[in-house]
Design a protein around this motif. Structure first.
Motif, PDB file in Angstrom:
ATOM      1  N   VAL A   1     -25.865   6.361 -10.447  1.00  0.00           N
ATOM      2  CA  VAL A   1     -24.609   5.781  -9.958  1.00  0.00           C
ATOM      3  C   VAL A   1     -24.572   4.290 -10.290  1.00  0.00           C
ATOM      4  CG1 VAL A   1     -23.276   5.203  -7.882  1.00  0.00           C
ATOM      5  CG2 VAL A   1     -24.220   7.503  -8.152  1.00  0.00           C
ATOM      6  N   GLY A   2     -25.695   3.608 -10.131  1.00  0.00           N
ATOM      7  CA  GLY A   2     -25.761   2.184 -10.469  1.00  0.00           C
ATOM      8  C   GLY A   2     -25.516   1.929 -11.945  1.00  0.00           C
ATOM      9  N   VAL A   3     -26.081   2.766 -12.795  1.00  0.00           N
ATOM     10  CA  VAL A   3     -25.866   2.642 -14.240  1.00  0.00           C
ATOM     11  C   VAL A   3     -24.389   2.848 -14.565  1.00  0.00           C
ATOM     12  CG1 VAL A   3     -26.354   3.737 -16.479  1.00  0.00           C
ATOM     13  CG2 VAL A   3     -28.223   3.264 -14.886  1.00  0.00           C
ATOM     14  N   ALA A   4     -23.792   3.851 -13.938  1.00  0.00           N
ATOM     15  CA  ALA A   4     -22.369   4.124 -14.176  1.00  0.00           C
ATOM     16  C   ALA A   4     -21.515   2.945 -13.725  1.00  0.00           C
ATOM     17  CB  ALA A   4     -21.950   5.396 -13.447  1.00  0.00           C
ATOM     18  N   GLN A   5     -21.856   2.355 -12.585  1.00  0.00           N
ATOM     19  CA  GLN A   5     -21.083   1.209 -12.103  1.00  0.00           C
ATOM     20  C   GLN A   5     -21.132   0.061 -13.096  1.00  0.00           C
ATOM     21  OE1 GLN A   5     -22.361  -1.130  -8.630  1.00  0.00           O
ATOM     22  NE2 GLN A   5     -21.405  -2.793  -9.737  1.00  0.00           N
ATOM     23  N   LEU A   6     -22.304  -0.242 -13.587  1.00  0.00           N
ATOM     24  CA  LEU A   6     -22.440  -1.362 -14.519  1.00  0.00           C
ATOM     25  C   LEU A   6     -21.597  -1.152 -15.765  1.00  0.00           C
ATOM     26  CD1 LEU A   6     -26.240  -2.193 -14.274  1.00  0.00           C
ATOM     27  CD2 LEU A   6     -24.313  -3.488 -13.345  1.00  0.00           C
ATOM     28  N   SER A   7     -21.606   0.058 -16.283  1.00  0.00           N
ATOM     29  CA  SER A   7     -20.860   0.301 -17.517  1.00  0.00           C
ATOM     30  C   SER A   7     -19.361   0.425 -17.277  1.00  0.00           C
ATOM     31  CB  SER A   7     -21.393   1.542 -18.236  1.00  0.00           C
ATOM     32  OG  SER A   7     -21.166   2.689 -17.467  1.00  0.00           O
TER      33      SER A   7
ATOM     34  N   LEU B   1     -17.571  -0.683 -14.188  1.00  0.00           N
ATOM     35  CA  LEU B   1     -16.917  -1.654 -13.309  1.00  0.00           C
ATOM     36  C   LEU B   1     -17.513  -3.053 -13.356  1.00  0.00           C
ATOM     37  CD1 LEU B   1     -16.574   0.700 -10.208  1.00  0.00           C
ATOM     38  CD2 LEU B   1     -14.806   0.140 -11.883  1.00  0.00           C
ATOM     39  N   GLY B   2     -18.637  -3.225 -14.004  1.00  0.00           N
ATOM     40  CA  GLY B   2     -19.246  -4.547 -14.071  1.00  0.00           C
ATOM     41  C   GLY B   2     -20.011  -4.892 -12.806  1.00  0.00           C
ATOM     42  N   THR B   3     -20.240  -6.188 -12.612  1.00  0.00           N
ATOM     43  CA  THR B   3     -21.101  -6.645 -11.519  1.00  0.00           C
ATOM     44  C   THR B   3     -20.391  -7.519 -10.488  1.00  0.00           C
ATOM     45  OG1 THR B   3     -21.766  -8.580 -12.808  1.00  0.00           O
ATOM     46  CG2 THR B   3     -23.142  -6.606 -13.007  1.00  0.00           C
ATOM     47  N   ASP B   4     -19.071  -7.554 -10.499  1.00  0.00           N
ATOM     48  CA  ASP B   4     -18.357  -8.439  -9.582  1.00  0.00           C
ATOM     49  C   ASP B   4     -18.430  -8.006  -8.120  1.00  0.00           C
ATOM     50  OD1 ASP B   4     -17.633 -10.095 -11.645  1.00  0.00           O
ATOM     51  OD2 ASP B   4     -15.674  -9.156 -11.930  1.00  0.00           O
ATOM     52  N   PHE B   5     -18.654  -6.741  -7.878  1.00  0.00           N
ATOM     53  CA  PHE B   5     -18.728  -6.215  -6.512  1.00  0.00           C
ATOM     54  C   PHE B   5     -19.719  -5.054  -6.520  1.00  0.00           C
ATOM     55  CE2 PHE B   5     -17.384  -3.688  -2.857  1.00  0.00           C
ATOM     56  CZ  PHE B   5     -17.202  -4.671  -1.893  1.00  0.00           C
ATOM     57  N   PRO B   6     -20.493  -4.888  -5.452  1.00  0.00           N
ATOM     58  CA  PRO B   6     -21.499  -3.811  -5.419  1.00  0.00           C
ATOM     59  C   PRO B   6     -20.883  -2.431  -5.147  1.00  0.00           C
ATOM     60  CG  PRO B   6     -21.623  -5.103  -3.405  1.00  0.00           C
ATOM     61  CD  PRO B   6     -20.623  -5.792  -4.300  1.00  0.00           C
ATOM     62  N   TRP B   7     -20.073  -1.967  -6.097  1.00  0.00           N
ATOM     63  CA  TRP B   7     -19.388  -0.681  -5.940  1.00  0.00           C
ATOM     64  C   TRP B   7     -20.353   0.484  -5.816  1.00  0.00           C
ATOM     65  CZ3 TRP B   7     -14.681  -1.030  -4.419  1.00  0.00           C
ATOM     66  CH2 TRP B   7     -13.869  -2.078  -4.846  1.00  0.00           C
ATOM     67  N   ALA B   8     -21.441   0.451  -6.555  1.00  0.00           N
ATOM     68  CA  ALA B   8     -22.396   1.571  -6.521  1.00  0.00           C
ATOM     69  C   ALA B   8     -23.000   1.727  -5.129  1.00  0.00           C
ATOM     70  CB  ALA B   8     -23.494   1.367  -7.562  1.00  0.00           C
ATOM     71  N   THR B   9     -23.359   0.625  -4.510  1.00  0.00           N
ATOM     72  CA  THR B   9     -23.938   0.691  -3.166  1.00  0.00           C
ATOM     73  C   THR B   9     -22.919   1.215  -2.171  1.00  0.00           C
ATOM     74  OG1 THR B   9     -25.430  -1.122  -3.689  1.00  0.00           O
ATOM     75  CG2 THR B   9     -25.075  -0.655  -1.354  1.00  0.00           C
ATOM     76  N   LEU B  10     -21.703   0.734  -2.266  1.00  0.00           N
ATOM     77  CA  LEU B  10     -20.642   1.237  -1.395  1.00  0.00           C
ATOM     78  C   LEU B  10     -20.459   2.738  -1.608  1.00  0.00           C
ATOM     79  CD1 LEU B  10     -18.305   0.801   0.608  1.00  0.00           C
ATOM     80  CD2 LEU B  10     -16.876   0.179  -1.342  1.00  0.00           C
ATOM     81  N   PHE B  11     -20.404   3.158  -2.862  1.00  0.00           N
ATOM     82  CA  PHE B  11     -20.197   4.568  -3.190  1.00  0.00           C
ATOM     83  C   PHE B  11     -21.328   5.447  -2.662  1.00  0.00           C
ATOM     84  CE2 PHE B  11     -20.790   8.235  -5.968  1.00  0.00           C
ATOM     85  CZ  PHE B  11     -19.532   8.824  -5.899  1.00  0.00           C
ATOM     86  N   VAL B  12     -22.581   5.063  -2.927  1.00  0.00           N
ATOM     87  CA  VAL B  12     -23.682   5.930  -2.499  1.00  0.00           C
ATOM     88  C   VAL B  12     -23.804   5.973  -0.980  1.00  0.00           C
ATOM     89  CG1 VAL B  12     -24.995   5.745  -4.647  1.00  0.00           C
ATOM     90  CG2 VAL B  12     -25.534   4.214  -2.764  1.00  0.00           C
TER      91      VAL B  12
END
Length: 141
Positions: free
Chosen positions: A30-36, A38-49
């Motif tokens: 999920v973190g890898v997907a977020q980086l590719s 959505l970028g790094t402006d907000f911790p979307w992966a952490t919110l999602f998981v």
């Protein structure tokens, strides 16, 4: 502690560890997907998981609980709830990322993360429990 009890405990630990591997790998992906995406402006992966993990643990606790539709042994519950969900969700990651947002001058993003994340997790647990409870009431198998 007898040898049988020791073996039983070791088997449970191995089961939880296996679940943690599954959850941890899913979290990483999920973190890898977020980086590719959505970028790094907000911790979307952490919110999602944490939202999806909260939903899963709420759902599984209800569907496999004493009044649930599915029978799950104590070991199965530990595998899913402690192992998979524990390896998948990232409260320590949430804390670090929020701190990093504050440290780098993104106070508004940190405040949004502090407000949105825990509320989302609680809503997701409630929704998971609600869905499983309704499934438990359905007739048939």
């Amino acid at each position: 502690m007898s040898l049988d009890e020791l073996r039983d405990r070791a088997a449970l630990y191995a089961l939880i560890a296996a679940g943690s591997v599954i959850g941890g790998c899913a979290r990483y992906l999920v973190g890898v997907a977020q980086l590719s995406l959505l970028g790094t402006d907000f911790p979307w992966a952490t919110l999602f998981v944490n939202v999806t993990g909260s939903f899963v643990i709420g759902f599984y606790a209800a569907i496999a609980g004493p009044d649930g539709r599915l029978f799950a042994s104590s070991r199965q519950r530990q595998f899913v709830m402690t192992g998979i969900c524990g390896g998948y969700t990232t409260f320590s990651g949430f804390s670090l990322e929020t701190f990093q947002l504050l440290r780098t001058g993104h106070a508004l993003a940190a405040l949004i993360n502090l407000g949105v994340s825990p509320m989302s997790w609680l809503v997701a647990v409630w929704l998971g429990h609600l869905v499983a409870t309704r499934l438990n009431r359905l007739k048939g198998t």
